[in-house]
Motif scaffolding. Structure first.
Motif, PDB file in Angstrom:
ATOM      1  N   PRO A 100       8.220 -26.747  38.978  1.00 25.43           N
ATOM      2  CA  PRO A 100       9.398 -26.191  39.569  1.00 25.43           C
ATOM      3  C   PRO A 100      10.026 -24.879  38.998  1.00 25.43           C
ATOM      4  CG  PRO A 100       9.856 -28.556  39.070  1.00 25.43           C
ATOM      5  CD  PRO A 100       8.709 -28.075  38.701  1.00 25.43           C
ATOM      6  N   GLU A 101       9.755 -24.808  37.489  1.00 22.70           N
ATOM      7  CA  GLU A 101      10.144 -23.447  36.968  1.00 22.70           C
ATOM      8  C   GLU A 101       9.116 -22.355  37.455  1.00 22.70           C
ATOM      9  OE1 GLU A 101       9.642 -26.407  34.993  1.00 22.70           O
ATOM     10  OE2 GLU A 101      11.650 -26.970  34.938  1.00 22.70           O
ATOM     11  N   MET A 102       7.801 -22.785  37.359  1.00 26.14           N
ATOM     12  CA  MET A 102       6.875 -21.809  37.709  1.00 26.14           C
ATOM     13  C   MET A 102       6.947 -21.364  39.086  1.00 26.14           C
ATOM     14  SD  MET A 102       4.487 -19.895  36.209  1.00 26.14           S
ATOM     15  CE  MET A 102       4.754 -20.616  34.616  1.00 26.14           C
ATOM     16  N   ARG A 103       7.149 -22.272  39.996  1.00 30.81           N
ATOM     17  CA  ARG A 103       7.401 -21.883  41.416  1.00 30.81           C
ATOM     18  C   ARG A 103       8.558 -20.833  41.650  1.00 30.81           C
ATOM     19  NH1 ARG A 103       6.988 -27.588  44.856  1.00 30.81           N
ATOM     20  NH2 ARG A 103       4.837 -28.125  44.135  1.00 30.81           N
ATOM     21  N   TYR A 104       9.582 -21.117  40.788  1.00 28.72           N
ATOM     22  CA  TYR A 104      10.811 -20.434  40.858  1.00 28.72           C
ATOM     23  C   TYR A 104      10.333 -18.795  40.365  1.00 28.72           C
ATOM     24  CZ  TYR A 104      15.419 -18.117  40.331  1.00 28.72           C
ATOM     25  OH  TYR A 104      16.426 -17.286  40.141  1.00 28.72           O
ATOM     26  N   GLU A 105       9.906 -18.692  39.184  1.00 28.37           N
ATOM     27  CA  GLU A 105       9.364 -17.585  38.517  1.00 28.37           C
ATOM     28  C   GLU A 105       8.312 -16.620  39.463  1.00 28.37           C
ATOM     29  OE1 GLU A 105       7.695 -17.313  34.576  1.00 28.37           O
ATOM     30  OE2 GLU A 105       9.102 -18.816  34.012  1.00 28.37           O
ATOM     31  N   THR A 106       7.416 -17.594  40.256  1.00 24.46           N
ATOM     32  CA  THR A 106       6.459 -16.851  41.221  1.00 24.46           C
ATOM     33  C   THR A 106       7.353 -16.301  42.248  1.00 24.46           C
ATOM     34  OG1 THR A 106       4.782 -18.503  40.335  1.00 24.46           O
ATOM     35  CG2 THR A 106       4.261 -17.250  42.350  1.00 24.46           C
ATOM     36  N   SER A 107       8.128 -16.991  42.838  1.00 28.16           N
ATOM     37  CA  SER A 107       8.925 -16.443  43.878  1.00 28.16           C
ATOM     38  C   SER A 107       9.740 -15.417  43.688  1.00 28.16           C
ATOM     39  CB  SER A 107       9.795 -17.776  44.558  1.00 28.16           C
ATOM     40  OG  SER A 107      10.994 -17.732  43.626  1.00 28.16           O
ATOM     41  N   LEU A 108      10.168 -15.027  42.257  1.00 24.42           N
ATOM     42  CA  LEU A 108      11.061 -13.879  42.122  1.00 24.42           C
ATOM     43  C   LEU A 108       9.853 -12.770  41.942  1.00 24.42           C
ATOM     44  CD1 LEU A 108      13.366 -15.255  39.317  1.00 24.42           C
ATOM     45  CD2 LEU A 108      13.954 -14.590  41.536  1.00 24.42           C
ATOM     46  N   GLU A 109       8.641 -12.925  41.598  1.00 21.73           N
ATOM     47  CA  GLU A 109       7.731 -12.196  41.314  1.00 21.73           C
ATOM     48  C   GLU A 109       7.269 -11.464  42.693  1.00 21.73           C
ATOM     49  OE1 GLU A 109       4.597 -13.388  38.900  1.00 21.73           O
ATOM     50  OE2 GLU A 109       5.987 -13.761  37.089  1.00 21.73           O
ATOM     51  N   ILE A 110       7.107 -12.407  43.692  1.00 17.50           N
ATOM     52  CA  ILE A 110       6.525 -12.105  45.095  1.00 17.50           C
ATOM     53  C   ILE A 110       7.782 -11.452  45.708  1.00 17.50           C
ATOM     54  CG2 ILE A 110       6.290 -13.036  47.250  1.00 17.50           C
ATOM     55  CD1 ILE A 110       4.783 -15.294  45.965  1.00 17.50           C
ATOM     56  N   GLU A 111       9.212 -11.630  45.297  1.00 17.39           N
ATOM     57  CA  GLU A 111      10.351 -11.046  46.138  1.00 17.39           C
ATOM     58  C   GLU A 111      10.277  -9.330  45.386  1.00 17.39           C
ATOM     59  OE1 GLU A 111      13.380 -10.747  48.468  1.00 17.39           O
ATOM     60  OE2 GLU A 111      11.981 -12.483  48.115  1.00 17.39           O
ATOM     61  N   GLU A 112       9.942  -9.345  44.121  1.00 24.68           N
ATOM     62  CA  GLU A 112       9.954  -8.090  43.351  1.00 24.68           C
ATOM     63  C   GLU A 112       8.836  -7.033  44.135  1.00 24.68           C
ATOM     64  OE1 GLU A 112       9.432  -7.916  39.105  1.00 24.68           O
ATOM     65  OE2 GLU A 112      11.233  -9.317  38.819  1.00 24.68           O
ATOM     66  N   LYS A 113       7.685  -7.710  44.222  1.00 20.07           N
ATOM     67  CA  LYS A 113       6.580  -7.213  45.049  1.00 20.07           C
ATOM     68  C   LYS A 113       7.106  -6.529  46.284  1.00 20.07           C
ATOM     69  CE  LYS A 113       2.572  -8.833  42.346  1.00 20.07           C
ATOM     70  NZ  LYS A 113       1.295  -9.905  42.760  1.00 20.07           N
ATOM     71  N   LYS A 114       7.698  -7.405  47.091  1.00 24.05           N
ATOM     72  CA  LYS A 114       8.069  -7.208  48.549  1.00 24.05           C
ATOM     73  C   LYS A 114       9.113  -5.860  48.516  1.00 24.05           C
ATOM     74  CE  LYS A 114      11.335  -9.157  50.311  1.00 24.05           C
ATOM     75  NZ  LYS A 114      12.447  -9.033  50.895  1.00 24.05           N
ATOM     76  N   ASP A 115       9.933  -6.100  47.536  1.00 31.68           N
ATOM     77  CA  ASP A 115      10.960  -5.033  47.537  1.00 31.68           C
ATOM     78  C   ASP A 115      10.254  -3.821  46.994  1.00 31.68           C
ATOM     79  OD1 ASP A 115      12.835  -6.732  47.980  1.00 31.68           O
ATOM     80  OD2 ASP A 115      13.562  -7.234  45.836  1.00 31.68           O
TER      81      ASP A 115
END
Length: 168
Positions: A100-115
Motif C-alpha cells: 500500500p505504501e509503495m502504491r501511494y508513492e508510485t501514484s504521487l510520482e505519476i501525478e508529478e510526471k503528469k503535472d
C-alpha cells in the motif's frame, strides 16, 4: 492533447514550434510514448439534442426533415469516412514492491510526471487533460476491434469478460 495546424504557419514559425517541442522532449528525464489514434466520432450528445428538438416540433414537414437529419447524423457516427484524431501521451512508473505504501508513492510520482507534462505542453500553447476510465476503455476497444468500436461503442466502465475460441 490538442494540436497545432502547421499548414497555417510560416517556415520560421514552424521551425520555432519544432525547436520548442524538441526542448520539451529533451527536458524529460523519463521515457514517454506519443500516439495518434483515429477514433469514431461520438455524436451521441448532439443527436440527443436533435431528438429533443424533434419532440418539440409540431409541423409534420419539419418533423420529417428533422427525423431524416437524425438518421443522417447516426449514419455519420458509424461511417469510416469521418474520424476524429485523438492524441495520447503515455508514461509509466515502476513499483519497487507491491505494498500500500509503495502504491501511494508510485501514484504521487505519476501525478508529478503528469503535472510536469501538462505544464510543459501548456507553455507550448497545447491543452492536455487526463484520460477518463471510459476514454481509456474506448481507446483499448479501438485498438483491438476498430469496427466494433465504431458500430457498438462501449457505453460504461463495466465491461463483461468475453472469451472466444479454444476447444473443449
Amino acid at each position: 492533447m490538442s494540436a497545432i495546424n502547421l499548414e497555417l504557419t510560416s517556415n520560421a514559425e514552424c521551425n520555432e514550434l519544432f525547436e520548442l517541442f524538441e526542448g520539451f522532449l529533451m527536458s524529460l528525464n523519463y521515457p514517454i510514448q506519443m500516439t495518434n489514434v483515429s477514433m469514431p466520432v461520438d455524436l451521441s450528445l448532439y443527436i440527443s439534442e436533435q431528438e429533443k428538438l424533434l419532440e418539440m416540433t409540431k409541423n409534420p414537414y419539419k418533423r420529417m426533415l428533422q427525423e431524416s437529419y437524425i438518421e443522417y447524423s447516426k449514419g455519420i457516427e458509424v461511417s469510416q469516412d469521418i474520424m476524429q484524431r485523438q492524441r495520447y501521451i503515455i508514461f509509466f512508473e515502476k513499483m519497487k514492491e507491491d505494498s500500500p505504501e509503495m502504491r501511494y508513492e508510485t501514484s504521487l510520482e505519476i501525478e508529478e510526471k503528469k503535472d510536469e507534462i501538462v505544464a510543459s505542453l501548456s507553455e507550448l500553447g497545447l491543452k492536455a487533460e487526463d484520460v477518463t476510465d471510459i476514454e481509456l476503455i474506448r481507446y483499448l476497444h479501438t485498438m483491438f476491434d476498430y469496427e466494433g468500436a465504431q458500430n457498438r461503442p462501449i457505453e460504461n466502465t463495466f465491461v463483461p469478460q468475453i472469451i472466444e475460441g479454444g476447444k473443449l
